[in-house]
Scaffold this motif. Structure first.
Motif, PDB file in Angstrom:
ATOM      1  N   HIS B   5       0.850  -1.202   0.000  1.00 41.12           N
ATOM      2  CA  HIS B   5       0.000   0.000   0.000  1.00 41.12           C
ATOM      3  C   HIS B   5       0.881   1.245   0.000  1.00 41.12           C
ATOM      4  O   HIS B   5       2.056   1.195   0.377  1.00 41.12           O
ATOM      5  N   LEU B   6       0.277   2.342  -0.363  1.00 44.03           N
ATOM      6  CA  LEU B   6       1.037   3.599  -0.403  1.00 44.03           C
ATOM      7  C   LEU B   6       1.453   3.998   1.018  1.00 44.03           C
ATOM      8  O   LEU B   6       0.654   3.865   1.956  1.00 44.03           O
ATOM      9  N   HIS B  27      -0.448   0.639  -8.435  1.00 43.57           N
ATOM     10  CA  HIS B  27      -1.093   0.114  -7.229  1.00 43.57           C
ATOM     11  C   HIS B  27      -2.243   1.034  -6.798  1.00 43.57           C
ATOM     12  O   HIS B  27      -3.362   0.567  -6.544  1.00 43.57           O
ATOM     13  N   CYS B  31      -6.078  -0.284  -5.989  1.00 42.35           N
ATOM     14  CA  CYS B  31      -6.241  -0.725  -4.595  1.00 42.35           C
ATOM     15  C   CYS B  31      -7.388   0.027  -3.917  1.00 42.35           C
ATOM     16  O   CYS B  31      -7.361   1.260  -3.819  1.00 42.35           O
ATOM     17  N   CYS B  34      -6.295   2.085  -0.687  1.00 38.79           N
ATOM     18  CA  CYS B  34      -5.611   3.370  -0.967  1.00 38.79           C
ATOM     19  C   CYS B  34      -6.603   4.392  -1.538  1.00 38.79           C
ATOM     20  O   CYS B  34      -6.548   5.579  -1.188  1.00 38.79           O
TER      21      CYS B  34
HETATM   22 ZN    ZN Z   1      -3.180  -0.031  -1.396  1.00 39.34          ZN
END
Ligand code: ZN
Lengths: 200, 149
Positions: B5-6, B27, B31, B34
């Protein structure tokens, strides 16, 4: 496609350039059109930087007037939008300094204006719990924005309340884009942390 | 696509409108978690914005500024200027009349006659006091012998 977009932009620039030239010559209709194009942006900047309604009215009008009176000084350097925002930001700073006010985004939006964002959200969303959560998060955003150092607050306001891009913000504040990014990162970090506290 | 994840730092950059590295951007685009963090932030910020003004409010402010700029109040100023000018001239009238009136106590004929008489007798004493003339041009002295000492 790119050529078409470029041509459209050129036409747009020429049109604004023609308006500027006409307004410089005293053409009232051209001056009116120029203000019409940028008035909402000027309002958003002032409304979100100044706490008092009467200051907002005075500073918006003064921004309009000063922009028209100083048109000769603009002389096509950069975008007119950045230029008029720069005038607005400077007048807001002056007003805050003179009043020795701690600037803040008002907790309650004034009744005489149009429907506030929360009311619009309530009208759209059927989930009262979600609305309450957003309301609380919005309140925390305002509080955090109020607590930001002045330059971070200005950058945050121009980015998220006036929808300006990074380069336009840099031009309006007379700083480079790297400086804008630095201030914005710090501001976003603080405000996001507050939001995630309210909306995990 | 990265499964990571970020980070907060990457999320802040994303929220600030900056470009992310390709892998991070891929991503972020897919995601849900996120996206959820981003949407929460942007939703709260949008809700915190001050209300937009009525169109009529902005129009009124714009017209006020235009009025002041284009000198909409200029005719009123000019009216006051004109009134002030008229008052000034009226106030000046007695002075002008006084200046233009002939001086009753001065008879031009007599004055000219007196000057003529003086010049006829001694042109220098008519124009300067006798003491001064004695200093500059001593009576009976050599007028070309020197300057003023
Ligand atoms: Zn993420």
């Amino acid at each position: 496609m790119a050529t078409l977009a470029r041509r459209d932009r050129q036409v747009g620039e020429e049109t604004e350039g023609a308006l500027l030239a006409a307004a410089l010559g005293g053409d009232r209709a051209a001056a009116q059109e120029l203000l019409l194009r940028h008035q909402l942006l000027v309002y958003r900047v002032c409304r979100n930087l100044l706490p008092r309604d009467q200051d907002v009215e005075a500073v918006v009008q003064e921004t309009f007037l000063r922009a028209l009176k100083k048109l000769h000084a603009f002389a096509g350097a950069g975008s007119f939008q950045s230029w008029i925002v720069a005038i607005a930001v400077n007048l807001c700073r002056d007003r805050l300094r003179r009043r020795r006010l701690v600037p803040f985004v008002p907790l309650e939006t004034p009744d005489e204006d149009g429907p506030d964002p929360i009311s619009r959200l309530e009208a759209r969303s059927p989930d009262p719990e979600r609305v309450a959560m957003v309301r609380q998060a919005a309140s925390l955003v305002r509080r955090e924005v109020q607590r930001l150092p002045s330059r971070q607050r200005e950058v945050f306001t121009l980015r998220f309340f006036a929808d300006l891009g990074l380069e336009d913000i840099a031009a309006a504040l007379g700083v480079d884009v790297g400086t804008v990014k630095t201030h914005l990162h710090r501001a976003v970090h603080r405000v996001r942390a507050a939001v995630e506290e309210a909306m995990p | 696509m990265s499964e990571r994840h970020l980070t907060d730092e990457e999320l802040d950059r994303w929220l600030s409108g900056e470009e992310l590295d390709q892998e991070v951007a891929e991503h972020a685009a897919t995601c849900l978690l996120c996206w959820h963090r981003r949407a929460n932030f942007l939703g709260a910020v949008a809700a915190a914005r001050a209300a937009e003004p009525e169109a009529a409010t902005l129009e009124r402010w714009r017209e006020t500024a235009l009025e002041r700029w284009s000198g909409g109040s200029a005719p009123r100023h000019r009216w006051w200027l004109a009134a002030a000018a008229v008052l000034f001239l009226v106030a000046l009238l007695p002075v002008v009349a006084h200046l233009r009136a002939p001086r009753a106590d001065l008879d031009a004929e007599t004055v000219v006659q007196e000057v003529d008489t003086l010049l006829a007798s001694d042109p220098l004493t008519a124009l300067a006091p006798e003491e001064l003339l004695e200093t500059v041009v001593p009576a009976g002295g050599n007028a070309t012998g020197g300057g003023v000492s």
